[in-house]
Scaffold this active site. Structure first.
Site, short mmCIF file in Angstrom:
data_model
loop_
_atom_site.label_atom_id
_atom_site.label_comp_id
_atom_site.label_asym_id
_atom_site.label_seq_id
_atom_site.Cartn_x
_atom_site.Cartn_y
_atom_site.Cartn_z
N VAL A 297 7.92 6.49 17.20
CA VAL A 297 7.61 7.20 15.94
C VAL A 297 6.36 8.06 16.09
O VAL A 297 6.35 9.24 15.71
CB VAL A 297 7.47 6.21 14.77
CG1 VAL A 297 7.08 6.94 13.48
CG2 VAL A 297 8.75 5.41 14.60
N ARG B 6 -4.88 10.46 4.80
CA ARG B 6 -3.87 11.50 4.99
C ARG B 6 -2.81 11.46 3.89
O ARG B 6 -2.20 12.46 3.57
CB ARG B 6 -3.19 11.32 6.34
CG ARG B 6 -4.08 11.38 7.52
CD ARG B 6 -3.24 11.39 8.73
NE ARG B 6 -2.35 12.52 8.70
CZ ARG B 6 -1.14 12.53 8.17
NH1 ARG B 6 -0.66 11.43 7.61
NH2 ARG B 6 -0.40 13.60 8.16
N ASP C 293 4.59 0.14 12.21
CA ASP C 293 3.35 -0.45 11.66
C ASP C 293 3.16 -1.91 12.04
O ASP C 293 2.14 -2.48 11.70
CB ASP C 293 3.36 -0.32 10.13
CG ASP C 293 3.21 1.11 9.68
OD1 ASP C 293 3.41 1.39 8.49
OD2 ASP C 293 2.93 1.98 10.54
N ARG D 293 0.12 13.98 13.26
CA ARG D 293 0.53 13.79 11.87
C ARG D 293 0.77 15.12 11.13
O ARG D 293 0.20 15.40 10.10
CB ARG D 293 -0.46 12.93 11.10
CG ARG D 293 -0.91 11.66 11.76
CD ARG D 293 0.17 10.63 11.94
NE ARG D 293 0.67 10.07 10.72
CZ ARG D 293 0.08 9.10 10.02
NH1 ARG D 293 -1.07 8.62 10.42
NH2 ARG D 293 0.63 8.63 8.91
N CYS E 133 -4.88 11.84 12.94
CA CYS E 133 -5.64 10.58 12.89
C CYS E 133 -5.50 9.94 14.27
O CYS E 133 -4.88 10.48 15.17
CB CYS E 133 -5.11 9.68 11.78
SG CYS E 133 -3.52 9.00 12.17
N ARG F 229 -8.60 -0.64 4.58
CA ARG F 229 -7.74 0.39 3.98
C ARG F 229 -6.41 -0.21 3.56
O ARG F 229 -5.78 0.24 2.61
CB ARG F 229 -7.48 1.51 5.00
CG ARG F 229 -8.69 2.32 5.36
CD ARG F 229 -8.31 3.52 6.17
NE ARG F 229 -7.21 4.22 5.51
CZ ARG F 229 -6.49 5.19 6.09
NH1 ARG F 229 -6.76 5.54 7.33
NH2 ARG F 229 -5.53 5.80 5.44
N LYS G 78 0.86 -1.20 0.00
CA LYS G 78 0.00 0.00 0.00
C LYS G 78 0.88 1.24 0.00
O LYS G 78 0.67 2.18 -0.77
CB LYS G 78 -0.89 0.00 1.23
CG LYS G 78 -1.55 1.34 1.54
CD LYS G 78 -2.45 1.30 2.76
CE LYS G 78 -1.75 1.54 4.05
NZ LYS G 78 -1.41 2.92 4.37
N ASN G 79 1.91 1.24 0.85
CA ASN G 79 2.71 2.46 1.06
C ASN G 79 3.76 2.68 -0.02
O ASN G 79 4.48 3.67 0.02
CB ASN G 79 3.33 2.47 2.46
CG ASN G 79 2.26 2.63 3.52
OD1 ASN G 79 1.10 2.96 3.21
ND2 ASN G 79 2.60 2.38 4.76
#
Ligand code: EPZ
Length: 421
Positions: free
Chosen positions: A326, A92, A304, A121, A116, A397, A22-23
């Site tokens: 983070v 975002r 993550d 963020r 979020c 998502r 996804k990223n």
């Protein structure tokens, strides 16, 4: 809203194929704004966030075609430069449109991405870098209004190694006048993947994957073909699930070099972890040893994967300390894990997990993407009935077809359609 219902106690066994990242897909799709012509992207995962960025770019004039994991992206005729609030607020990462739009059109109007669940963020580092490249940026009515006749190369230092900040400025810099140097740049694998795509388009980039990236502006770019790297967070989620359920799983189509920190930590829990060229095999231990985790930028332990690993530690032997360095609020999954019987104490950015013998099933609520993955994992081992995970639009998502992938490994899991809100 749909929910996922899981009956715990079934070890996962078999083979699972990892989808594209996804990223990596999000910045790659945004990069197609930089030039006209049909780009072909392969390995694009079928996710809610991908649908969102496509919806925004269609409003800008981009045309999408393709089927399965192949996406053809054509931004020949851009007719607008505004990314509207009602779409940006759901994702975002829409901020990734700012750099390419400024580079291509000289203007962009992007709704300010709010915070979020996991933190404020901010995007101050993105904006500061663009201003140093000559952009005129002002914020009003909740929008970023940016203009730049021609971006100029600049020497950019990121106070914090920001992933999408590095990606945004890299895209802004590829056709800027002169050379841009990004120092203290993020070096996640997704950055290197984007740089490879940009170079395939004709960009001149050195150092991607290190903390100093040099981009020499070029006059023209051309459309390209690019295959997205596999999703290291999805792969890691299945690796942790295999260890948690005392399973025996082959995670195929992944990049072991993107998962070194997790492989090391899983081995410390007693799991058997074997890496091949493009797959990782995980055999869960009979008894799970507790392990401390500190999240760090790549190649450290990925933030993550923190929530998923915490689910594992809730049934480990002994105590494990989690330090989230983070994001400032990435323990929202803790209150839901407690509903399943987990023993976790939070103190600022640290969480102390006392392993329990077992978790007990209960209805729980997803709050963000990776927290929902953590609850699915906990449900795979919770006893005494079915665990229901509500609000799983968060999960959709970032995970493609996750319940079918888990079911194919022997999990007793199903999605139940809920009333639409
Ligand atoms: C990317 O978010 C990922 N999202 C996140 O994945 C991931 O958790 C994060 O990187 C860290 O690895 C995408 O790639 C789409 P950052 P990003 O900018 O770029 C601070 C998921 O679950 N910061 O690297 O938004 C920030 O507050 C998502 O897939 C500033 O202060 O993260 C944070 O503390 C969640 N100012 C730190 O830097 C800025 O201008 C790292 O954030 C930018 C960031």
């Amino acid at each position: 809203m749909d929910k996922i219902v899981i009956e715990g106690g079934h070890p996962l066994k078999g083979v699972v194929k990892v989808s594209g990242a996804k990223n990596a897909a999000l910045p790659a799709i945004a990069a197609c704004l930089l030039t006209g012509g049909p780009h072909t992207l392969r390995g694009i995962p079928l996710l809610r966030d991908i649908r969102t960025i496509k919806s925004i770019m269609e409003k800008l004039g981009t045309v999408f075609k393709g089927s399965g994991d192949v996406l053809e992206v054509n931004s020949d005729n851009l007719t607008a430069h505004e990314a509207p609030y009602e779409l940006v607020k759901t994702m975002r990462a829409s901020i990734l449109l700012l750099g390419p739009l400024l580079a291509r059109l000289g203007q962009a109007k992007i709704s300010l991405p709010g915070g979020c669940a996991i933190g404020a963020r901010p995007i101050n580092l993105h904006l500061k870098a663009l201003v140093s490249m000559g952009a005129d940026i002002h914020l009003e009515h909740g929008y970023i209004n940016a203009e730049a006749k021609k971006l100029k190369g600049a020497d950019v230092f990121f106070d914090i190694p920001t992933v999408t900040g590095t990606e945004n400025i890299m895209m802004a810099a590829v056709t800027a006048q002169g050379t841009t140097t990004l120092r203290n740049a993020a070096n996640e694998p997704e950055i290197k993947d984007l740089a490879q795509m940009l170079c395939a388009m004709g960009a001149d980039i050195e150092g991607a994957g290190t903390d100093t990236i040099v981009i020499h502006g070029v006059d023209n770019l051309a459309p390209c073909e690019h295959t997205i790297i596999p999703d290291r967070i999805e792969a890691g989620t299945f690796m942790i699930a295999a260890a948690l359920t005392r399973g025996d799983v082959d995670i195929q189509g992944c990049r072991p070099d993107h998962l070194m920190a997790l492989m090391e930590k899983l081995q410390q829990t007693g799991a058997e972890v074997t890496k091949m060229d493009e797959s990782i095999h995980v055999k869960g231990p009979e008894s799970i040893e507790s392990v401390d985790i500190k999240t760090m930028p790549f190649p450290g332990f990925a933030t993550d994967l923190q929530a998923q690993f915490m689910a594992l530690m809730t049934v480990a032997k002994g105590w494990s300390m989690f330090r989230e360095t983070v994001f400032e609020n990435r323990f929202i999954h803790v209150s839901e894990l407690r509903r399943l019987g987990a023993d976790i104490e939070i103190n600022g950015n640290q969480a102390l997990v006392k392993g329990r013998e077992k978790l007990l099933s209960a209805p729980v609520m997803a709050t963000d993407l990776r927290a929902s993955a953590s609850l699915i994992l906990a449900g795979l081992v919770a006893e005494g009935g079915a665990t229901e995970v509500h609000r799983i639009y968060h999960l959709d998502r970032g995970y493609e077809d996750i319940e079918n992938k888990f079911r194919a490994l022997g999990a007793k899991i199903r999605r139940e359609k809920g009333p639409s809100v």
